[in-house]
Write an enzyme that holds these catalytic residues in place. Sequence first.
Site, short mmCIF file in Angstrom:
data_model
loop_
_atom_site.label_atom_id
_atom_site.label_comp_id
_atom_site.label_asym_id
_atom_site.label_seq_id
_atom_site.Cartn_x
_atom_site.Cartn_y
_atom_site.Cartn_z
N LYS A 20 0.84 -1.21 0.00
CA LYS A 20 0.00 0.00 0.00
C LYS A 20 0.87 1.25 0.00
CE LYS A 20 -4.13 -0.21 2.08
NZ LYS A 20 -5.18 -0.23 3.08
N ASN A 41 -24.24 6.08 14.14
CA ASN A 41 -24.38 5.02 13.14
C ASN A 41 -25.62 4.17 13.40
OD1 ASN A 41 -22.31 5.76 11.55
ND2 ASN A 41 -20.92 4.11 12.11
N GLY A 58 -25.34 -1.95 4.36
CA GLY A 58 -24.14 -2.79 4.39
C GLY A 58 -22.95 -1.90 4.66
N CYS A 61 -19.00 -0.11 8.03
CA CYS A 61 -19.25 0.50 9.34
C CYS A 61 -20.54 0.03 10.01
CB CYS A 61 -19.25 2.02 9.20
SG CYS A 61 -17.61 2.66 8.85
N LYS A 63 -20.16 8.29 18.20
CA LYS A 63 -19.98 7.67 16.89
C LYS A 63 -20.90 6.44 16.72
CE LYS A 63 -18.32 6.36 13.02
NZ LYS A 63 -18.62 7.03 11.78
N LEU A 112 -17.03 10.75 8.11
CA LEU A 112 -17.05 10.84 6.65
C LEU A 112 -17.74 9.62 6.04
CD1 LEU A 112 -14.80 8.70 5.42
CD2 LEU A 112 -13.21 10.46 6.08
N LYS A 170 -20.81 -3.72 11.52
CA LYS A 170 -19.90 -4.02 12.64
C LYS A 170 -20.15 -3.08 13.82
CE LYS A 170 -15.78 -1.21 11.60
NZ LYS A 170 -15.94 -0.25 12.68
N1 LIG Z 1 -14.52 3.47 6.03
C1 LIG Z 1 -15.33 4.40 6.49
O1 LIG Z 1 -16.18 4.94 5.78
C2 LIG Z 1 -15.23 4.84 7.93
C3 LIG Z 1 -15.91 6.01 8.34
C4 LIG Z 1 -15.79 6.43 9.66
C5 LIG Z 1 -15.02 5.67 10.55
N2 LIG Z 1 -14.40 4.54 10.15
C6 LIG Z 1 -13.57 3.81 11.10
O2 LIG Z 1 -12.20 4.11 10.84
C7 LIG Z 1 -11.38 2.98 11.12
C8 LIG Z 1 -10.56 2.63 9.89
O3 LIG Z 1 -11.46 2.22 8.87
P1 LIG Z 1 -10.98 2.09 7.35
O4 LIG Z 1 -12.19 1.81 6.54
O5 LIG Z 1 -10.11 3.25 7.00
O6 LIG Z 1 -10.05 0.76 7.47
P2 LIG Z 1 -9.06 0.18 6.38
O7 LIG Z 1 -9.02 -1.28 6.62
O8 LIG Z 1 -9.37 0.71 5.02
O9 LIG Z 1 -7.63 0.81 6.78
C9 LIG Z 1 -6.91 0.48 7.94
C10 LIG Z 1 -5.42 0.55 7.59
O10 LIG Z 1 -4.65 0.44 8.80
C11 LIG Z 1 -3.46 -0.28 8.50
N3 LIG Z 1 -2.89 -0.75 9.75
C12 LIG Z 1 -3.41 -1.64 10.65
N4 LIG Z 1 -2.60 -1.75 11.73
C13 LIG Z 1 -1.55 -0.91 11.52
C14 LIG Z 1 -0.40 -0.56 12.29
N5 LIG Z 1 -0.16 -1.09 13.49
N6 LIG Z 1 0.46 0.33 11.77
C15 LIG Z 1 0.24 0.89 10.57
N7 LIG Z 1 -0.85 0.62 9.81
C16 LIG Z 1 -1.74 -0.27 10.29
C17 LIG Z 1 -3.93 -1.35 7.53
O11 LIG Z 1 -2.86 -1.87 6.76
C18 LIG Z 1 -4.94 -0.57 6.67
O12 LIG Z 1 -4.32 0.01 5.53
C19 LIG Z 1 -12.34 1.88 11.59
O13 LIG Z 1 -12.42 1.89 12.98
C20 LIG Z 1 -13.66 2.31 10.98
O14 LIG Z 1 -14.76 1.82 11.71
C21 LIG Z 1 -14.46 4.12 8.84
#
Ligand SMILES: NC(=O)c1ccc[n+]([C@@H]2O[C@H](COP(=O)([O-])OP(=O)(O)OC[C@H]3O[C@@H](n4cnc5c(N)ncnc54)[C@H](O)[C@@H]3O)[C@@H](O)[C@H]2O)c1
Length: 440
Positions: free
Chosen positions: A35, A211, A260, A263, A207, A153, A266
């Site tokens: 990545k 949701n 679905g 977010c 949060k 977001l 879960k």
């Molecule tokens: N996707 C959404 O729309 C959204 C919106 C609001 C909140 N969230 C929350 O935000 C969080 C992240 O969601 P996401 O969709 O971005 O997840 P994602 O899986 O797309 O990204 C997480 C990233 O973290 C990296 N990672 C994990 N452990 C790591 C470490 N120790 N060091 C460095 N990198 C590490 C992974 O490789 C991955 O690239 C979750 O808690 C989710 O619930 C997501």
Amino acid sequence: MHVAMIGAGYVGLVTGACFAEFGHVVTCIDNDPAKVAALKRGEMPIFEPGLAELVAGNVAAKRLSFTTELAAAAKAADAVFIAVGTPSRKADGLADLAYVYQAAREIAAHLDTYKLIVTKSTVPVGTGDEIARIVSDLRPDARFAVVSNPEFLREGAAIADFMQPDRVVIGTEDARAQDVMRELYRPLVANNTPIVFTERRGAELIKYAANAFLATKITFINEIADLCEQAGANVQEVARGIGLDNRIGPKFLNAGPGYGGSCFPKDLLALLRTGLDFGVPIRSIETIISINEQRKRAMARKVIAHCGGSVRGSTIAVLGLTFKPDTDDMREAPSVAIITALQDSGARIRVFDPEGMKHARSILGDVDYARDAYSCMEGADALVIITEWDAFRKLDLAKVKSLLRKPVVADLRNIYHPEEMARLGFSYVSVGRPKVDAAG
Ligand SMILES: NC(=O)c1ccc[n+]([C@@H]2O[C@H](COP(=O)([O-])OP(=O)(O)OC[C@H]3O[C@@H](n4cnc5c(N)ncnc54)[C@H](O)[C@@H]3O)[C@@H](O)[C@H]2O)c1
């Protein structure tokens, strides 16, 4: 200010790029070398409108960079954000906090001056306390504050949502930490975006509650849609009629195949389980989860009924796989359950999605992937629209009719008009609206 963003996924990458656009110097750290290598080449690991341009501009301005190594970025940072995944834990449905706690341990090693540790990840109430404990245990000498700053977001509109949010929620009672957070969000403070300061636990809960409420709205209108179908009413009229009441509001009242995404499923499950741990069974959420789960296979049954009661040996064309348009995210997409149920009933499935097919290949078995919407439906016995991508709203319907073997359409997002579909000679079913057959 200097920001270290741990996790360069949907949230970390968008948030990091937007903080850089605010003028801060941001380093995104991800432990996935592929990545990071792609990001360094200017390739986005996710599909999000406007993101590639935003990233490129800030990389060129030397405000945004990518690495797998936390050390230097954490040392330079005023605030280290945790934006790693918090998926459902298989065993019990609670949020799996392993990645969050691992990030906390990694941060602890680099705390030399006062820093903020900010959780952007969605984490259950009390997680901030545990992060503080982990860091204090490893580094009793360190000076830091743990802040909850949940992210609201939406994928597909992520940049606008971050730049023009309804509000920013900041959970900390530490005055110094509040000042740093105000500085980080200065452009939003300046344009009078509501900045909601709360206790850390309150922010963590906001949060999940947000949701859960949004998922409740979707589920509610879906059940009203089912009633509309039986009672001969149109759910879009009902939704408009109730949505104009500003105590209710018009958003999230589009009937469809169920929610679905990465977010809602879960987060609702985690909130339910967290409630139980506190001795508080939240029955409404338990019900919402169950209704939504059953709805996906019910949508397959609706398609089968519309195809005359059997799809065995039929080819079904499916347009739209991602859980919503303008994202490539396939996590918990209703399409997966619907397609699987159709396959269980003996249908052959051909699919097209503008961005979701790469991820779909690792999730869906025994499916044919078409190169565009029209080749997907060529010779098919029925067309099912599952995700409302803009491209599917503008199909040439005469061409659709000529390509399909039978003019049978199930529109699970209500993007076409029943009367027009009947006039064009389709047998058309949608959600919460009258089913129509070819006029005349
Ligand atoms: N996707 C959404 O729309 C959204 C919106 C609001 C909140 N969230 C929350 O935000 C969080 C992240 O969601 P996401 O969709 O971005 O997840 P994602 O899986 O797309 O990204 C997480 C990233 O973290 C990296 N990672 C994990 N452990 C790591 C470490 N120790 N060091 C460095 N990198 C590490 C992974 O490789 C991955 O690239 C979750 O808690 C989710 O619930 C997501």
